[in-house]
Design a protein around this motif. Structure first.
Motif, PDB file in Angstrom:
ATOM      1  N   ASP A  70      -5.659  -3.129   1.825  1.00  0.00           N
ATOM      2  CA  ASP A  70      -6.841  -3.756   1.253  1.00  0.00           C
ATOM      3  C   ASP A  70      -6.738  -3.671  -0.257  1.00  0.00           C
ATOM      4  O   ASP A  70      -6.950  -2.622  -0.856  1.00  0.00           O
ATOM      5  CB  ASP A  70      -8.098  -3.025   1.753  1.00  0.00           C
ATOM      6  CG  ASP A  70      -9.351  -3.656   1.174  1.00  0.00           C
ATOM      7  OD1 ASP A  70      -9.216  -4.613   0.367  1.00  0.00           O
ATOM      8  OD2 ASP A  70     -10.454  -3.193   1.529  1.00  0.00           O
ATOM      9  N   LEU A  71      -6.382  -4.843  -0.857  1.00  0.00           N
ATOM     10  CA  LEU A  71      -6.152  -4.823  -2.306  1.00  0.00           C
ATOM     11  C   LEU A  71      -7.432  -4.654  -3.096  1.00  0.00           C
ATOM     12  O   LEU A  71      -7.404  -4.405  -4.287  1.00  0.00           O
ATOM     13  CB  LEU A  71      -5.439  -6.117  -2.724  1.00  0.00           C
ATOM     14  CG  LEU A  71      -4.029  -6.256  -2.146  1.00  0.00           C
ATOM     15  CD1 LEU A  71      -3.466  -7.635  -2.460  1.00  0.00           C
ATOM     16  CD2 LEU A  71      -3.105  -5.191  -2.689  1.00  0.00           C
ATOM     17  N   THR A  72      -8.571  -4.762  -2.425  1.00  0.00           N
ATOM     18  CA  THR A  72      -9.826  -4.598  -3.144  1.00  0.00           C
ATOM     19  C   THR A  72     -10.379  -3.172  -3.022  1.00  0.00           C
ATOM     20  O   THR A  72     -11.389  -2.827  -3.624  1.00  0.00           O
ATOM     21  CB  THR A  72     -10.906  -5.558  -2.605  1.00  0.00           C
ATOM     22  OG1 THR A  72     -11.186  -5.173  -1.249  1.00  0.00           O
ATOM     23  CG2 THR A  72     -10.441  -6.992  -2.646  1.00  0.00           C
TER      24      THR A  72
END
Ligand code: DAH
Length: 343
Positions: free
Chosen positions: A92-94
């Protein structure tokens, strides 16, 4: 023709462009493929191209457009693949970053600092001294007789090839260090590491920590000592704690005593820890032997004083319910982490 050169220059520039992210890719699209793209005005220029070269010119413009479109499609696909790959990895890049872990204080340091603070509040200052000591400060000045068992190689770590230098066996050596260098009034505590040639077990270790106390002035009495130690016990163990002093013997104090704190007898553990008495021995103390004052160059006719010495590990074990002293020296972070919120 100059206009052909212009278009070729745009082609070269477009080929060299290397957008690094979604935003730059979009800039690329707007510049070469958007409704106001850079080729539009050049397309209009076709009327100035001689007839026999109009076809060639149109093809060149189309070539640039097509190349830009291909490049853009590739860039889009690549960025979509990257997003897919991230998703495939469950990335999850966020998500927020990993928190930075802070270390925690060692339980021995926590207890030692508490003891220091308690005595600093009533005017004691900290005196830190050497761990490698000479025989005189560790034993002779402190009235330890030549044939005392503590002087045995079996009990004390001597430095190689020397019976004169040793690892201090107690912080009482700091008493001698202080009395030979400072004039009364003296009011110090000396925290630090000490060493004994002990077999390591769950209850004893070859290295541990003590806090020594020394108070020298005119007219210092046994009552002063008792009040000071009572204050310490209440600060350390709680206002309702009682203390008792039992007669004892140390070569450097006369009279000598051991102090117990009333621990209580509420749980099964209390019975075990206090051997069924409810009382715990915390420290040794006494009035500084006049001979020790004299050994260190202080006039025993004019001055008197008291001293005390206590072990830290044992108190840490009691306060935190630690059952094996070896845990305090292994530095296993799974053990040490538990004290992160202790102070
Ligand atoms: N030095 C002693 C020991 O290591 C502890 C001690 C006892 C220190 C009595 C003192 C004292 O200053 O008065 O066992």
């Amino acid at each position: 023709m100059e206009i052909f050169d212009k278009v070729n220059a745009i082609l070269a520039e477009m080929n060299a462009a290397a957008p690094q992210n979604a935003e730059e890719t979009e800039q690329f699209r707007i510049k070469y493929l958007g409704s106001k793209n850079i080729l539009k005005p050049l397309m209009g220029e076709i009327r100035n191209v001689p007839n026999e070269r109009k076809k060639e010119y149109g093809q060149l413009i189309n070539k640039v457009k097509q190349a830009a479109q291909n490049k853009y499609d590739e860039l889009k696909a690549a960025s979509e693949n990257a997003a897919d790959a991230a998703e495939a990895q469950d990335l999850d890049l966020t998500a927020p970053g990993e928190p930075l872990e802070l270390g925690s204080r060692h339980p021995v340091s926590i207890v030692m600092n508490r003891i220091i603070q308690i005595f600093e509040r009533i005017g004691f200052t900290v005196s830190e001294e050497r761990e490698i000591e000479d025989d005189w400060h560790n034993f002779t000045a402190m009235n330890t007789p030549e044939d005392h068992p503590a002087r045995d190689m079996q009990d004390t770590f001597y430095l190689k090839d020397s019976m004169q230098m040793l690892l201090r066996t107690h912080t009482s050596s700091v008493q001698a260090r202080t009395m030979t260098t400072e004039k009364p009034p003296i009011r110090i505590i000396a925290p630090g590491r000490v060493y004994r040639n002990e077999t390591i077990s769950s209850r004893s270790h070859a290295q541990f920590h003590q806090v020594e106390g020394l108070y020298i002035d005119e007219n210092v009495s046994f009552a002063d000592m008792k009040q000071t130690l009572l204050y310490f016990a209440k600060e350390m163990y709680g206002v309702d704690k009682e203390i008792r002093l039992r007669p004892s013997y140390f070569p450097f104090t006369e009279p000598s005593a051991e102090m117990d704190v009333y621990w209580g007898l509420e749980s099964e553990a209390d019975y075990r820890i206090t051997k069924g008495t409810g009382w715990l021995e915390i420290l040794g103390c006494g009035m500084v032997d006049p001979q020790v004052l004299e050994n260190c160059g202080i006039d025993p006719e004019k001055y008197s004083g008291f001293a005390f010495g206590m072990g830290i590990e044992r108190q840490a074990m009691l306060l935190y319910g630690i059952e094996d002293i070896r845990l305090l020296f292994e530095n296993d972070v799974r053990f040490l982490r538990q004290f992160a919120s202790a102070l």
